[in-house]
Motif scaffolding. Structure first.
Motif, PDB file in Angstrom:
ATOM      1  N   THR A  24       0.837  -1.208   0.000  1.00 29.43           N
ATOM      2  CA  THR A  24       0.000   0.000   0.000  1.00 29.43           C
ATOM      3  C   THR A  24       0.865   1.248   0.000  1.00 29.43           C
ATOM      4  N   ALA A  25       1.880   1.259   0.870  1.00 27.47           N
ATOM      5  CA  ALA A  25       2.789   2.400   0.940  1.00 27.47           C
ATOM      6  C   ALA A  25       3.596   2.545  -0.342  1.00 27.47           C
ATOM      7  N   THR A  72      -5.830   7.879   2.129  1.00 28.26           N
ATOM      8  CA  THR A  72      -6.594   6.802   1.514  1.00 28.26           C
ATOM      9  C   THR A  72      -5.646   5.923   0.723  1.00 28.26           C
ATOM     10  N   SER A  73      -6.042   4.701   0.449  1.00 27.47           N
ATOM     11  CA  SER A  73      -5.236   3.802  -0.371  1.00 27.47           C
ATOM     12  C   SER A  73      -5.650   3.985  -1.823  1.00 27.47           C
ATOM     13  N   GLY A  74      -4.765   4.595  -2.610  1.00 25.43           N
ATOM     14  CA  GLY A  74      -5.095   4.890  -4.000  1.00 25.43           C
ATOM     15  C   GLY A  74      -4.608   3.830  -4.968  1.00 25.43           C
ATOM     16  N   GLY A  75      -3.289   3.608  -5.009  1.00 24.61           N
ATOM     17  CA  GLY A  75      -2.730   2.715  -6.004  1.00 24.61           C
ATOM     18  C   GLY A  75      -3.105   1.261  -5.806  1.00 24.61           C
ATOM     19  N   LEU A  76      -3.014   0.753  -4.581  1.00 23.12           N
ATOM     20  CA  LEU A  76      -3.316  -0.653  -4.312  1.00 23.12           C
ATOM     21  C   LEU A  76      -4.802  -0.869  -4.060  1.00 23.12           C
ATOM     22  N   GLY A  77      -5.496   0.146  -3.571  1.00 24.83           N
ATOM     23  CA  GLY A  77      -6.927  -0.018  -3.281  1.00 24.83           C
ATOM     24  C   GLY A  77      -7.166  -1.044  -2.191  1.00 24.83           C
ATOM     25  N   THR A  78      -6.583  -0.802  -1.013  1.00 24.52           N
ATOM     26  CA  THR A  78      -6.567  -1.776   0.067  1.00 24.52           C
ATOM     27  C   THR A  78      -7.787  -1.646   0.971  1.00 24.52           C
ATOM     28  N   MET A  79      -8.731  -2.567   0.838  1.00 27.77           N
ATOM     29  CA  MET A  79      -9.820  -2.621   1.803  1.00 27.77           C
ATOM     30  C   MET A  79      -9.236  -2.959   3.177  1.00 27.77           C
ATOM     31  N   ILE A 133     -23.139  16.279   6.510  1.00 30.67           N
ATOM     32  CA  ILE A 133     -23.444  16.418   7.939  1.00 30.67           C
ATOM     33  C   ILE A 133     -22.188  16.189   8.781  1.00 30.67           C
ATOM     34  N   ILE A 134     -21.446  15.137   8.458  1.00 28.46           N
ATOM     35  CA  ILE A 134     -20.221  14.857   9.216  1.00 28.46           C
ATOM     36  C   ILE A 134     -19.231  16.006   9.077  1.00 28.46           C
ATOM     37  N   SER A 135     -19.042  16.518   7.878  1.00 29.88           N
ATOM     38  CA  SER A 135     -18.073  17.600   7.669  1.00 29.88           C
ATOM     39  C   SER A 135     -18.491  18.874   8.384  1.00 29.88           C
ATOM     40  N   SER A 136     -19.785  19.109   8.517  1.00 30.35           N
ATOM     41  CA  SER A 136     -20.256  20.323   9.203  1.00 30.35           C
ATOM     42  C   SER A 136     -19.942  20.282  10.697  1.00 30.35           C
ATOM     43  N   HIS A 137     -19.814  19.085  11.249  1.00 30.20           N
ATOM     44  CA  HIS A 137     -19.484  18.937  12.671  1.00 30.20           C
ATOM     45  C   HIS A 137     -17.981  18.781  12.901  1.00 30.20           C
ATOM     46  N   ALA A 138     -17.242  18.382  11.870  1.00 28.65           N
ATOM     47  CA  ALA A 138     -15.845  17.991  12.052  1.00 28.65           C
ATOM     48  C   ALA A 138     -14.894  19.167  12.195  1.00 28.65           C
ATOM     49  N   GLY A 139     -15.120  20.224  11.438  1.00 26.65           N
ATOM     50  CA  GLY A 139     -14.178  21.340  11.442  1.00 26.65           C
ATOM     51  C   GLY A 139     -13.044  21.116  10.455  1.00 26.65           C
ATOM     52  N   ASP A 140     -12.330  22.180  10.128  1.00 28.39           N
ATOM     53  CA  ASP A 140     -11.310  22.128   9.085  1.00 28.39           C
ATOM     54  C   ASP A 140     -10.042  21.387   9.502  1.00 28.39           C
ATOM     55  N   ASP A 141      -9.845  21.192  10.809  1.00 30.68           N
ATOM     56  CA  ASP A 141      -8.587  20.620  11.292  1.00 30.68           C
ATOM     57  C   ASP A 141      -8.607  19.099  11.344  1.00 30.68           C
ATOM     58  N   VAL A 142      -9.744  18.497  11.067  1.00 36.70           N
ATOM     59  CA  VAL A 142      -9.869  17.048  11.198  1.00 36.70           C
ATOM     60  C   VAL A 142      -9.100  16.336  10.091  1.00 36.70           C
ATOM     61  N   ILE A 143      -8.609  15.137  10.391  1.00 40.07           N
ATOM     62  CA  ILE A 143      -7.992  14.269   9.383  1.00 40.07           C
ATOM     63  C   ILE A 143      -9.073  13.360   8.818  1.00 40.07           C
ATOM     64  N   VAL A 144      -9.142  13.285   7.502  1.00 38.95           N
ATOM     65  CA  VAL A 144     -10.162  12.467   6.844  1.00 38.95           C
ATOM     66  C   VAL A 144      -9.487  11.224   6.268  1.00 38.95           C
ATOM     67  N   ALA A 145      -9.930  10.058   6.721  1.00 43.71           N
ATOM     68  CA  ALA A 145      -9.410   8.790   6.214  1.00 43.71           C
ATOM     69  C   ALA A 145     -10.549   8.019   5.566  1.00 43.71           C
ATOM     70  N   THR A 146     -10.200   7.156   4.621  1.00 40.54           N
ATOM     71  CA  THR A 146     -11.209   6.275   4.045  1.00 40.54           C
ATOM     72  C   THR A 146     -10.652   4.872   3.915  1.00 40.54           C
ATOM     73  N   ASP A 147     -11.554   3.932   3.787  1.00 41.87           N
ATOM     74  CA  ASP A 147     -11.197   2.611   3.296  1.00 41.87           C
ATOM     75  C   ASP A 147     -11.325   2.659   1.776  1.00 41.87           C
ATOM     76  N   VAL A 148     -11.676   1.556   1.153  1.00 45.84           N
ATOM     77  CA  VAL A 148     -11.717   1.507  -0.307  1.00 45.84           C
ATOM     78  C   VAL A 148     -13.063   0.983  -0.777  1.00 45.84           C
TER      79      VAL A 148
END
Length: 560
Positions: free
Chosen positions: A88-89, A409-416, A373-388
């Motif tokens: 992934t890295a 996020t995992s872009g190249g490998l697309g790691t669930m 809705i989540i972004s409206s509560h999170a604020g600009d300083d939050v780190i946003v992570a995703t799965d795939v």
């Protein structure tokens, strides 16, 4: 002073500025862990639930800080459990040093207990790897690993250390400062003059940037170049967060599931200035059609990427920040009123197409509403992570990212299964709150790391877009395989709220926007991990979409 190999490892890591190690103990690294215990006031170890989660945590640590992440695992299954995280890295150019134990040198190649040739296994997915068979080379090998990981196009390096090298002793003298990367490659003047000439003569410039802009610390320069030449900007998935979402020149992510305006604007440009991107198949679609209408200037730190996937009219190897800074002084300041008007039209058309793509379903949440809705509560300083999966693309399309290195996020490998470990690593690295957008399929891959999140009391808000299917593959089956939903309907009975409570976390389920507003407020006020289960209808699709190996002419923006 003579010290053991295990102590040399820990002292060298501290010398290189490492303050946190992620990992899992085992027989062939027990000496390393003993020295970690002795140095616990100077370096912290985070125990994961699984070695893959530790690798993803080191990856998340590296992405948000720009430092080199460090992960440690024992031989055999411990080492092989790191492989997905290392890959992934590697695919996303993330600096990481993975340290593995191995059996003693005299037992290597004898099928010893928990013996695996991890150097051979990881050779294709590391920038370089080492097996240390001489204790006198140990410290310098680790230093070299850090140097390679951070040089040029960054990436993971593995150091395999047999048991007898850890227990042997030799003289050790710490360096006074961390190693510095190998010198950067700077672009020759004549190449930049040619680039400036092409930019000055074009009428419809477009800047396409990727993760290389983030790792190259060139975000400000790219935005300034866009302003000077009056060029709209789009990015790859890995380029998200390099430029604030509210930059007036920024059209968002482009490609297979990118913004309509960004993808069409690139296609209608007469010159694409590509910075720190590799032109992957998800970004280009059909290569023979992709660059039909425009010329390309491609600048990248990695010469292997030039002409690899797409032939450029001008290919330049060199440091992105240096190249962009010098280009700004070379190009003419211009306005392109007709091109700007066309971009405005595309933005308006995108709004209409987006509104038509999603619908309200009773008892289910709309993916975009969840993100809003989540972004409206999170604020600009939050780190946003995703799965795939689908949730990853919805987040990439919709979340208003304002801060560089705030999206992982995992872009190249697309790691669930990438997201939870990465979010944990990111919060522990920065002290900032993280929000993880995941799907029920992805979350199931590594949900054991919820134990780590609880034990470390990491402030991670986990938002599960729960549609009871493997959404992205399910979407492909609907659109291109005559709705043959083979293996993608999960039909699981998992109660994620009870699961969160069983792990010691808090959680809740939201079936309406009003319920989600209340839970989001509670979640972001919570100091530790909080799970929000959000039912989403399985018929929701990620749109726009370019068909596999398709082109912009075949873009899908609405399915009924």
């Amino acid at each position: 002073m003579k010290i053991s190999g295990a102590k040399i490892v820990i002292e060298t890591l501290i010398e290189q500025g490492c303050d946190t190690i992620f990992g899992y103990p085992g027989g062939q690294v027990i000496d390393l862990f003993d020295e970690l215990y002795n140095a616990r006031d100077r370096i912290k170890h985070i125990l994961s639930a699984h070695e893959q989660g530790a690798a993803h945590a080191a990856d998340g640590y590296a992405r948000v800080t720009g430092k080199t992440g460090v992960v440690i695992a024992t031989s055999g299954p411990g080492a092989t459990n790191l492989v997905t995280g290392i890959a992934t890295a590697y695919l996303d150019s993330v600096p990481m040093v993975a340290i593995t134990g191995n059996v003693s040198c005299d037992l290597i190649g004898r099928d010893s207990f928990q013996e695996v040739d991890i150097v051979g296994v990881t050779m294709p997915i590391t920038k370089h790897n080492f097996i240390v068979k001489n204790i006198y080379e140990l410290a310098d090998t680790i230093r070299t690993a850090f140097k390679i990981a951070k040089s040029g196009r960054q990436g993971p390096v593995l150091v395999d250390i047999p048991k007898d090298i850890q227990t042997a002793v030799c003289e050790f003298e710490a360096d006074r400062q961390p190693v510095i990367p190998y010198p950067l490659t700077f672009v020759p003047e004549d190449k930049l003059l040619k680039a400036a000439e092409m930019i000055n003569s074009c009428e419809r410039p477009y800047i396409y940037f990727g993760g290389g802009v983030i790792s190259g610390k060139a975000s400000g320069q790219v935005a300034a170049l866009a302003d000077k030449i009056d060029a709209p900007m789009g990015c790859s998935l890995m380029g998200l967060s390099a430029v604030p979402d509210d930059n007036p020149k920024f059209l968002g992510m482009q490609g297979m599931h990118g913004h309509y305006a960004a993808s069409v604007a690139e296609d209608e440009a007469d010159l694409v200035i590509a910075l720190g991107v590799r032109f992957s198949d998800r970004a280009t679609g059909n290569n023979s059609r992709y660059a039909k209408n425009f010329k390309i200037i491609h600048i990248d730190i990695d010469g292997a990427e030039l002409h690899k996937n797409i032939a450029a009219d001008l290919a330049i190897r060199g440091d992105i920040k240096d190249a962009a800074e010098r280009l700004i002084s070379m190009v003419e300041e211009k306005k392109h009123p007709q091109w700007s008007e066309r971009i405005s039209q595309l933005r308006e058309e995108e709004k209409k197409r987006t509104a038509a793509a999603y619908r309200k379903i009773e008892g289910k949440l709309c993916p975009y509403d969840i993100i809003d809705i989540i972004s409206s509560h999170a604020g600009d300083d939050v780190i946003v992570a995703t799965d795939v999966g689908q949730h990853q693309m919805w987040t990439a399309q919709r979340y208003p990212l304002k801060r560089t290195r705030s999206f992982i996020t995992s872009g190249g490998l697309g790691t669930m299964g990438y997201g939870l470990g990465a979010a944990i690593g990111a919060t522990l690295a920065t002290g900032r709150k993280a929000v993880l957008f995941t799907g029920d399929g992805s979350f199931g891959m590594n949900l054991c790391e919820l134990a780590t999140a609880v034990s470390q009391n990491t402030p991670v808000v986990i938002v599960i877009m729960n549609n009871n299917v493997l959404g992205m593959v399910h979407q492909w089956q609907e659109l291109f395989f005559e709705k043959h939903y083979s293996g993608t309907v999960l039909d699981r009975k998992t109660d994620f709220v009870k699961l969160a409570e069983a792990f010691g976390a808090k959680g809740g389920r939201a079936c309406s926007n009003e319920e989600l507003e209340k839970l989001a407020a509670e979640a972001f006020a919570c100091d530790g991990p909080f799970v929000i289960d959000c039912p989403v209808d399985s018929s929701e699709l990620v749109l726009p979409m370019l068909p596999p190996n398709g082109s912009i002419d075949e873009i899908i923006t609405e399915v009924r």
